[in-house]
Scaffold this active site. Structure first.
Site, PDB file in Angstrom:
ATOM      1  N   GLN A 128      20.956  29.857  17.980  1.00  0.00           N
ATOM      2  CA  GLN A 128      22.155  29.067  17.699  1.00  0.00           C
ATOM      3  C   GLN A 128      21.896  27.573  17.599  1.00  0.00           C
ATOM      4  OE1 GLN A 128      25.381  30.479  20.273  1.00  0.00           O
ATOM      5  NE2 GLN A 128      25.847  31.997  18.687  1.00  0.00           N
ATOM      6  N   GLU A 143      36.742  27.844  14.321  1.00  0.00           N
ATOM      7  CA  GLU A 143      36.473  26.412  14.526  1.00  0.00           C
ATOM      8  C   GLU A 143      37.034  25.529  13.411  1.00  0.00           C
ATOM      9  OE1 GLU A 143      34.277  28.818  14.936  1.00  0.00           O
ATOM     10  OE2 GLU A 143      33.350  28.607  16.915  1.00  0.00           O
TER      11      GLU A 143
END
Ligand code: TPP
Lengths: 567, 163
Positions: free
Chosen positions: A112, A49
């Site tokens: 998450q 990312e």
């Protein structure tokens, strides 16, 4: 007709003119990825990312448009933080979309879940969490508006999963930039600047990244040429003024040219435009431009009088300020004769002649500066974009390559992020598929986002990587050499992959040389090989970047290659 | 420019959203400026909140703080109330144990500072006093020797005298 949040998101992105998204999928963004599968907007699957955000940033720096990244919640979101902070310090317009756990689970330490709004609050220009699908269109539009208006910067939009699933009416809602005019300089100030230029015997223009962000290069050139004022520019502003122009002084500051630093220390008028007086530029503040009256133009009022005290502050975007100076210069028929500038430009020429940028060429070992010089000679005149990693490679790229056009030198200035250059090059190449894009890298930095080689190969992104391989974290080693009696603590990078084999493993071409005589040949081969290429130049291991101003020292006190101090 | 470090009062008009206070506090804290007192409440417009905060700073620092706050998208207006004629108030609640010996003194202090007794429960009372910072400080010093159980103080609220 009512449509799903994920569909609204894609519509809103199309509305903003988004052509490419750099991203990485995960659980909570599955609905968005399902929409992307229809192929309305191109998606580049990165391998980390951080790479997505740097690529969006490189895309934005090269094209002037807003770059876009999309990632999942939790680790996907937290992996973007370095990229966001990097864009924040360099004022780069990007919008990062992060997935988030459903609103009902926010705050429960769900799987998450991270508080990405809290984490990125200090390193974004602004961030949003969309809590109702009805707010989505407007928020997206506002995010793009904030990213590109005024002093640009990164904006993060957090998208809880249930909001992407909820349905709502899609209505076009957009923020028009014209609604909020950019600040312009009051005409009184323009007159004042004109008077100061007329009176000055030793004027200087210091330009910064704001010129490039504001698309004001043409206006800058016009002003400098009309007034015959020499120009120096921060790292962020390289390319705004042609690097081949006689009025060009090179970059100032810690690794600036001798003459740029001398001009700053001797000038009686400094017109600073779109820069923020970073400590790497000013050195010791008390002695910075101590003989000069300083005019400072910046779109961000908080930049003015922050580090350096300003005589004439002008809050304005660079383009309209320069345009108004130019208009006035023209109206008043302002001219400077060569005679009027003879003493000042003569003095500068002497500094340039006495202490040019230089290095000791060698026939035995490749000097890193020689690689850059050769690269410049082979690519000048072509449409080339250079990106850099961080460290010595970055400084040599700034010193020895001459940038004639804005948006062609992309480098992590404020944050100094190793691993920036390669993904940024991928982003720049996607903005300009026809241009030659070269990442000038160090062997340390390139390993920080090396995984993106797969991205470059997958999408046939023909980025050329030039590694100045010194087997050290070179810039840190340089400080250890100069300030820590050569105790090279943890800077030896000899244990690195064989970059040619690595290229082969990823499926791209790789070349290597350790011989000065082969540098040109390898560059020619590498640059003309289609697709992404790695060129590994085994350079002099202990070459240092000079000139160098001691950290915190006055910028007119520089150590040159021969280690003598000059005043 | 005023180099003296002193208490400055800033009045902010901000969007009435959940994380605006965090942004404001983070902007000051992240740059090493301390918030001394803080008051937040709604305004006549329910979409807008008012934050009154005080900080100790010299003029150049205060200007930097004001500029940084103005950069926040959710901040609509920043006013330095130190520079204009304003009414300033703080309020203090003090709980005391009443005895035969302190009763008269407490009554006198309440009278002097224009305070009042809010509740009286058995031998405990809660006193409310409002005033400017000086008054509050003096009242507190006078009450202390008489035996304070506990107390709570607001930060400063302030309002411009005219528009
Ligand atoms: C992410 C990150 N970590 C650490 C640093 C500190 N740092 C600055 S320059 C440098 C060395 C870079 O080495 P290399 O990429 O090999 O380039 P060279 O200086 O040798 O050209 C380091 C470690 C940094 N800038 N960024």
């Amino acid at each position: 007709m009512k449509i799903k949040g994920s569909q609204i998101l894609i519509q809103a992105l199309k509305q903003e003119g988004v052509e490419v998204i750099f991203g990485y999928p995960g659980g909570v963004v599955l609905d968005i990825y399902d929409e992307l599968h229809k192929g309305d907007i191109r998606h580049i699957l990165v391998r980390h990312e951080q790479g997505a955000v740097h690529a969006a940033d490189g895309y934005a720096r090269a094209s002037g448009k807003v770059g876009v990244a999309l990632v999942t919640s939790g680790p996907g979101a937290s992996n973007t933080v370095t990229g966001i902070a990097n864009a924040h310090l360099d004022s780069i317009p990007i919008v990062v979309f992060t997935g988030q756990v459903p609103t009902s689970l926010i705050g429960t330490d769900a799987f998450q879940e991270v508080d990405i709004i809290g984490i990125t609050r200090p390193c974004t220009k602004h961030n949003f969490q969309v809590r109702r699908v009805e707010e989505l269109t407007r928020t997206v539009s506002e995010a793009f508006h904030i990213a590109r208006s005024g002093r640009p910067g990164p904006v993060l939009v957090d998208l809880p999963k249930d909001v992407m699933n909820a349905v709502a009416e899609y209505t076009l809602e957009s923020f028009r930039d014209e609604d909020e005019p950019q600040p312009r300089p009051p005409s009184k100030k323009a007159f004042q600047v004109l008077d100061m230029i007329s009176e000055a015997k030793k004027p200087l223009i210091l330009s910064g990244g704001g010129i490039i962000l504001g698309g004001a290069s043409q206006e800058l050139r016009e002003m400098a040429w009309r007034t015959k004022i020499p120009v120096t520019s921060t790292l962020m502003g390289l390319g705004a003024f042609p690097g081949t122009d006689p009025l060009w002084l090179g970059m100032p500051g810690m690794h600036g040219t001798y003459y740029a630093n001398m001009v700053i220390s001797h000038c009686d008028l400094m017109i600073a435009i779109g820069c923020r007086f970073d400590d790497r530029v000013t050195g010791k503040i008390d002695t910075f431009a101590q003989n000069a009256r300083i005019v400072h133009v910046d779109v961000d009022p908080s930049s003015i009088n922050k580090n350096v005290m300003i005589d004439v502050p002008i809050v304005s975007d660079c383009k309209s300020a320069l345009a108004s100076f130019n208009r006035l210069l023209k109206d008043k028929n302002f001219t400077v004769t060569d005679d009027q500038r003879r003493d000042w430009l003569g003095m500068i020429d002497e500094w340039k002649r006495n202490v040019p940028l230089s290095y000791c060429h060698s026939e035995e070992v490749i000097k890193p500066q020689f690689v850059i010089e050769t690269l410049y000679n082979l690519t000048k005149g072509e449409d080339t974009i250079i990106t850099t990693e961080v460290g010595q490679n970055q400084m040599w790229a700034a010193q020895f390559y001459k940038y004639d056009h804005p948006n062609t030198f992309l480098s992590s200035g404020g944050l100094g992020t190793m691993g920036y250059g390669f993904p940024a090059a991928i982003g720049a190449q996607l903005a300009f598929p026809e241009k030659l894009v070269v990442d000038i890298a160090g062997d340390g930095s390139i390993q920080m986002n090396i995984q993106e080689l797969a991205t470059a190969v997958q999408y046939k992104i023909p980025v050329k990587i030039v590694i100045l391989n010194n087997g050290y974290l070179g810039m840190v080693r340089q400080w250890q050499e100069l300030f820590y009696e050569k105790r090279y603590s943890q800077t030896d990078m000899t244990y690195a992959p064989d970059f040619v084999k690595l290229a082969d493993a990823y499926g791209l071409a790789g070349f290597r040389t350790a011989k000065p005589a082969e540098v040109e040949e390898v560059l020619r081969k590498g640059l003309s090989t289609p697709g992404p290429v790695i060129m590994d130049f085994q350079v002099d291991r202990e070459e240092c970047v000079y000139p160098m101003v001691k950290p915190g020292g006055p910028i007119h006190e520089m150590t040159l290659g021969g280690r003598e101090m000059v005043n | 420019m005023e180099r003296e470090k002193k208490e400055r009062i800033l009045s902010l008009l901000v969007s009435n959203k959940p994380d605006v206070l965090a942004r404001v506090a983070g902007t000051l804290g992240g740059r090493g400026y301390n918030i001394e007192t803080l008051c937040v409440d709604a305004t006549l417009d329910p979409k807008v909140s008012k934050i009154i905060l005080t900080t100790i700073a010299d003029q150049p620092t205060l200007t930097k703080i004001e500029k940084q706050l103005m950069k926040l998208i959710d901040v609509q207006q920043v006013t330095d109330l130190t520079k204009i004629a304003t009414v300033m108030r703080e309020m203090m609640l003090v709980r005391m144990k009443l005895t035969e010996r302190n009763k008269a003194d407490i009554a006198l202090i309440i009278d002097t500072f224009g305070g009042r007794v809010v509740t009286l429960n058995g031998d405990h009372c809660v006193i409310e006093i409002s005033g400017n910072r000086d008054d509050i400080e003096k009242a507190l010093q006078s009450l202390k020797p008489l035996g304070i159980d506990d107390m709570s103080r607001t930060g400063i609220i302030a309002l411009e005298r005219t528009k």
